[in-house]
Scaffold this active site. Structure first.
Site, PDB file in Angstrom:
ATOM      1  N   ASP A  12     -48.023  71.189  73.926  1.00 33.46           N
ATOM      2  CA  ASP A  12     -47.886  69.784  73.529  1.00 33.46           C
ATOM      3  C   ASP A  12     -46.546  69.571  72.836  1.00 33.46           C
ATOM      4  O   ASP A  12     -46.454  69.469  71.602  1.00 33.46           O
ATOM      5  CB  ASP A  12     -49.044  69.381  72.618  1.00 33.46           C
ATOM      6  CG  ASP A  12     -50.377  69.368  73.343  1.00 33.46           C
ATOM      7  OD1 ASP A  12     -50.373  69.177  74.577  1.00 33.46           O
ATOM      8  OD2 ASP A  12     -51.421  69.545  72.689  1.00 33.46           O
ATOM      9  N   LEU A  62     -53.181  66.184  84.012  1.00 24.52           N
ATOM     10  CA  LEU A  62     -52.694  64.827  84.240  1.00 24.52           C
ATOM     11  C   LEU A  62     -53.806  63.789  84.233  1.00 24.52           C
ATOM     12  O   LEU A  62     -53.526  62.594  84.190  1.00 24.52           O
ATOM     13  CB  LEU A  62     -51.942  64.752  85.573  1.00 24.52           C
ATOM     14  CG  LEU A  62     -50.693  65.626  85.693  1.00 24.52           C
ATOM     15  CD1 LEU A  62     -50.000  65.354  87.027  1.00 24.52           C
ATOM     16  CD2 LEU A  62     -49.736  65.382  84.533  1.00 24.52           C
ATOM     17  N   LYS A  63     -55.048  64.215  84.326  1.00 22.29           N
ATOM     18  CA  LYS A  63     -56.198  63.295  84.318  1.00 22.29           C
ATOM     19  C   LYS A  63     -55.983  62.152  85.312  1.00 22.29           C
ATOM     20  O   LYS A  63     -56.064  60.967  84.973  1.00 22.29           O
ATOM     21  CB  LYS A  63     -56.457  62.760  82.909  1.00 22.29           C
ATOM     22  CG  LYS A  63     -56.772  63.852  81.888  1.00 22.29           C
ATOM     23  CD  LYS A  63     -57.059  63.256  80.519  1.00 22.29           C
ATOM     24  CE  LYS A  63     -57.370  64.329  79.488  1.00 22.29           C
ATOM     25  NZ  LYS A  63     -56.177  65.147  79.131  1.00 22.29           N
ATOM     26  N   ASP A  66     -56.918  57.066  90.121  1.00 18.77           N
ATOM     27  CA  ASP A  66     -56.287  56.044  90.954  1.00 18.77           C
ATOM     28  C   ASP A  66     -57.086  55.960  92.248  1.00 18.77           C
ATOM     29  O   ASP A  66     -58.123  56.616  92.391  1.00 18.77           O
ATOM     30  CB  ASP A  66     -54.814  56.406  91.208  1.00 18.77           C
ATOM     31  CG  ASP A  66     -53.917  55.189  91.366  1.00 18.77           C
ATOM     32  OD1 ASP A  66     -54.312  54.261  92.106  1.00 18.77           O
ATOM     33  OD2 ASP A  66     -52.829  55.160  90.768  1.00 18.77           O
ATOM     34  N   PRO A  68     -58.207  56.811  96.025  1.00 17.22           N
ATOM     35  CA  PRO A  68     -58.261  58.159  96.595  1.00 17.22           C
ATOM     36  C   PRO A  68     -56.988  58.607  97.297  1.00 17.22           C
ATOM     37  O   PRO A  68     -56.554  59.757  97.129  1.00 17.22           O
ATOM     38  CB  PRO A  68     -59.442  58.073  97.568  1.00 17.22           C
ATOM     39  CG  PRO A  68     -60.347  57.053  96.944  1.00 17.22           C
ATOM     40  CD  PRO A  68     -59.417  56.030  96.358  1.00 17.22           C
ATOM     41  N   THR A  70     -53.878  57.787  96.805  1.00 14.42           N
ATOM     42  CA  THR A  70     -52.831  58.098  95.833  1.00 14.42           C
ATOM     43  C   THR A  70     -53.116  59.411  95.121  1.00 14.42           C
ATOM     44  O   THR A  70     -52.217  60.242  94.922  1.00 14.42           O
ATOM     45  CB  THR A  70     -52.713  56.950  94.810  1.00 14.42           C
ATOM     46  OG1 THR A  70     -52.329  55.753  95.497  1.00 14.42           O
ATOM     47  CG2 THR A  70     -51.681  57.263  93.735  1.00 14.42           C
ATOM     48  N   GLN A 187     -59.608  64.010  67.241  1.00 21.79           N
ATOM     49  CA  GLN A 187     -60.769  64.393  68.027  1.00 21.79           C
ATOM     50  C   GLN A 187     -62.040  63.947  67.311  1.00 21.79           C
ATOM     51  O   GLN A 187     -62.198  64.159  66.112  1.00 21.79           O
ATOM     52  CB  GLN A 187     -60.808  65.918  68.224  1.00 21.79           C
ATOM     53  CG  GLN A 187     -59.556  66.503  68.845  1.00 21.79           C
ATOM     54  CD  GLN A 187     -59.480  66.260  70.341  1.00 21.79           C
ATOM     55  OE1 GLN A 187     -60.321  65.589  70.910  1.00 21.79           O
ATOM     56  NE2 GLN A 187     -58.469  66.805  70.977  1.00 21.79           N
TER      57      GLN A 187
END
Length: 227
Positions: A12, A62-63, A66, A68, A70, A187
């Site tokens: 990070d 990257l989670k 969008d 499918p 893409t 968190q």
């Protein structure tokens, strides 16, 4: 799996130049290095390639969420960068998860994110998901695994329920892990490393407790010792 192999160190940092001393220090003590949005937005696939040169599988977090087509293309590009694991949001739906698996190909494990560990029950209700977080997590986990996801990302509070729901096959990756006495930060649903593994986690993601430690390598060894 050795205890150290269960630890995924989150890189990070805003640039790989900033991350590199930390990454080199912890790589011998962990199983996986994670490249997240901040670093990937700054440097793209070059960050994945640089992390991979340190000799550990790279988790590209990257989670994706969008349409499918893409997501399929993005997953294909992620695979070409050398990532070994890639995250998508299970909430994108079964067809999106299937598209990610197609795009990633056999060399990349697609992990489906269920509910972010920063969200508590009140935050979920505010976005229309009433009820306990566990119910939403289990529902999304089943959907994603049925669509071909190779693993699930969930908080330590739901990992036991997810394991019971999806069986022994999928890899369960658990963020929101804090060693005893560490600050929770942003968190909302956290546990210690040992608690997460006892509940069924295969891999624990550790960010700030390693990054902010005076000796990150020693901190990683200490976490492995807890497991």
């Amino acid at each position: 799996m050795k205890p150290s192999e269960r630890i995924c160190a989150a890189l990070d940092f805003p640039t790989f130049a900033a991350a590199e001393p930390f990454a080199r220090a912890v790589a011998p003590e962990v199983g996986i290095l994670k490249v997240g949005l901040e670093l990937f937005a700054a440097e793209g696939p070059a960050a994945v390639r640089a992390a991979a040169r340190l000799g550990r599988p790279v988790f590209l977090d990257l989670k994706l969420h969008d349409i499918p087509n893409t997501v399929e293309g993005a997953a294909r590009s992620a695979a070409a960068s050398g990532a070994a694991l890639l995250t998508v949001h299970a909430a994108g739906g079964a067809e999106m998860v299937r598209a990610a698996v197609r795009g990633a190909g056999p060399g990349v494990r697609v992990l489906a994110v269920t509910v972010l560990t920063s969200l508590d029950a009140a935050a979920l209700e505010a976005i229309g998901l009433a009820g306990p977080p566990e119910a939403a997590v289990v529902r999304l986990a089943r959907l994603a695994v049925d669509a071909g996801a190779g693993g699930i990302v969930c908080s330590p509070h739901e990992v036991a329920a997810v394991r019971a729901a999806v069986g022994p096959g999928p890899l369960l990756v658990v963020p929101g892990v804090r060693p005893a006495g560490a600050a929770k930060g942003d968190q909302a649903r956290v546990a210690t490393p040992a608690e997460a593994v006892r509940a069924g986690a295969d891999v624990i993601v550790v960010g700030r407790p390693l990054r902010d430690a005076p000796d990150p390598a020693a901190a990683a060894r200490a976490i492995a010792g807890e497991l």
